[in-house]
Design a protein around this motif. Sequence first.
Motif, mmCIF file in Angstrom:
data_model
loop_
_atom_site.group_PDB
_atom_site.id
_atom_site.type_symbol
_atom_site.label_atom_id
_atom_site.label_comp_id
_atom_site.label_asym_id
_atom_site.label_seq_id
_atom_site.Cartn_x
_atom_site.Cartn_y
_atom_site.Cartn_z
ATOM 1 N N ARG A 1 16.516 8.424 0.350
ATOM 2 C CA ARG A 1 16.582 6.558 1.357
ATOM 3 C C ARG A 1 15.235 6.368 0.708
ATOM 4 O O ARG A 1 15.551 4.975 0.275
ATOM 5 C CB ARG A 1 17.089 6.691 2.399
ATOM 6 N N VAL A 2 14.042 6.209 0.834
ATOM 7 C CA VAL A 2 13.044 6.245 0.208
ATOM 8 C C VAL A 2 12.692 6.026 -1.626
ATOM 9 O O VAL A 2 11.856 6.040 -1.176
ATOM 10 C CB VAL A 2 11.821 6.411 1.004
ATOM 11 N N SER A 3 12.917 6.792 -2.135
ATOM 12 C CA SER A 3 13.047 7.041 -3.468
ATOM 13 C C SER A 3 12.274 5.913 -3.978
ATOM 14 O O SER A 3 11.705 6.239 -5.155
ATOM 15 C CB SER A 3 14.054 7.804 -4.327
ATOM 16 N N GLY A 4 12.752 4.581 -4.041
ATOM 17 C CA GLY A 4 12.197 3.528 -4.751
ATOM 18 C C GLY A 4 11.023 2.944 -4.447
ATOM 19 O O GLY A 4 10.064 2.547 -4.914
ATOM 20 N N LEU A 5 10.681 3.577 -3.035
ATOM 21 C CA LEU A 5 8.618 3.551 -2.568
ATOM 22 C C LEU A 5 8.272 4.396 -2.826
ATOM 23 O O LEU A 5 7.495 5.083 -3.109
ATOM 24 C CB LEU A 5 9.194 3.382 -0.772
ATOM 25 N N THR A 6 7.892 3.755 -5.131
ATOM 26 C CA THR A 6 6.131 4.481 -5.391
ATOM 27 C C THR A 6 5.623 3.771 -5.733
ATOM 28 O O THR A 6 5.721 2.947 -5.788
ATOM 29 C CB THR A 6 7.487 5.115 -6.260
ATOM 30 N N ASN B 1 0.925 -1.451 -0.001
ATOM 31 C CA ASN B 1 0.359 -0.076 0.268
ATOM 32 C C ASN B 1 0.905 1.027 -0.012
ATOM 33 O O ASN B 1 0.892 2.482 0.662
ATOM 34 C CB ASN B 1 -0.972 0.078 1.177
ATOM 35 N N ILE B 2 1.669 1.527 -1.320
ATOM 36 C CA ILE B 2 2.373 2.370 -1.379
ATOM 37 C C ILE B 2 1.376 3.943 -2.031
ATOM 38 O O ILE B 2 0.880 3.077 -3.138
ATOM 39 C CB ILE B 2 4.069 1.856 -1.958
ATOM 40 N N PRO B 3 1.768 5.218 -1.120
ATOM 41 C CA PRO B 3 0.241 5.897 -1.203
ATOM 42 C C PRO B 3 1.466 6.439 -3.169
ATOM 43 O O PRO B 3 2.757 6.296 -3.335
ATOM 44 C CB PRO B 3 0.840 7.204 -0.520
ATOM 45 N N GLU C 1 5.397 -0.225 -7.735
ATOM 46 C CA GLU C 1 4.887 -0.710 -7.103
ATOM 47 C C GLU C 1 3.462 -1.583 -8.207
ATOM 48 O O GLU C 1 3.645 -2.550 -8.266
ATOM 49 C CB GLU C 1 3.709 -0.589 -5.582
ATOM 50 N N SER C 2 2.934 -0.622 -8.680
ATOM 51 C CA SER C 2 1.790 -1.398 -9.559
ATOM 52 C C SER C 2 2.186 -1.839 -11.261
ATOM 53 O O SER C 2 1.195 -2.220 -11.666
ATOM 54 C CB SER C 2 1.177 -0.295 -10.274
#
Length: 387
Positions: free
Chosen positions: A359-364, A182-184, A368-369
Amino acid sequence: MKSSNICLHIVRNPVTHDSRVLKETKSIHEDGLFGQVEIAGFMEPGHSEWETLEDGRTIWRASLRTRSLPKDLVSQGIKYAEWYRQLVRRYRQAPLRVIHCHDLAPLPIAVRLKQLTGARLIYDAHELETETVGAGGLRQRLAQSLEKRLIPRADAMITVSPSIQAWYAERYPETPIHLVRNIPEAPGDAHDIVPLREQFGVPEEALLFLYLGGLGTGRGIEIALEAFQQQGVPHHILFMGSGPLANAVRDAADRDPRIHYKEPVPPGEVIAHASGADVGLCLYEDTCLNHRYCLPNKLFESLLSGLPVLASNLPDQAAVVDQHDGGWVVENDPTSVAAFLRGLTRAEGLALRQGLAERVSGLTWENESKTLTALYENLSQDGGGQR
């Protein structure tokens, strides 16, 4: 063929604040595989029966005459029967290509529609529904029976955390199970930060912690309320959400100036609001397997808003925090949380924000979609079936 086929999502809520359903349907619509993406939701006061979103997705909300019945098991069965009839009657002859069932409640309806239309079926488990807080007795046995009987009828399954994915894979080895967290969605390049510190009068030396989401039991609400009200804790906390414990939060806010409450905002405004705080809070309690294995929206919303997170020492949450150097992990009890808060200075809290965006730039959601759209493309190529 594209112009005449429909991707149908079924969900047991009014859709408006269901960020996962809205994200997924948007990505599927943008992929262009279907002539129409429609969401079948539930009618609640303040909503219209039909709604067309800006990109052309449509929402239809079922209105139940039995809605006013109480919540005992027999009355719930009567309401469910009406919902079942409405959806089957509405879609049994529709050119459905894929049915995407969100959570367990609509799964019998989705399986029946698959039988009638030959559509592919995806079961999207937003949580480990048979292992939730309060699960037990007849309701739990019914839920377990439904999943055991109906999951094998799905062409694929999606879930939200690595541990929940592994739990289902062990029990249903013949069903392909995919991970879509559930990454926004990322905010636009420019968004106004809501000045929450100023709005709630947070002192210069204090950090403003932010809790996002449902105010229900097992989510660390009572633990946080007790911890932040203890003597010597300098920091403030804002609860932004709704649910059964909202009145308890409001009462605490009336008694203690370090506690604050704000009504929830639409999904598209969450990150702008969260960016105005200093630290996110994600203190799920280890009261059931669903909580132990959860990977909630609020964790990712906080990180992508630039906030380090204070999280429970639960496996999936701790793994994300540790992997991205994105905050702190604590034992989830009022004494431990209060002790941590007393020892944390504002300078230390703000220091961890430095470089967090990188550090969280890959959390997109864009990354994910890709799993979701690849699954849809494979199912669409395979054609229909009666698994």
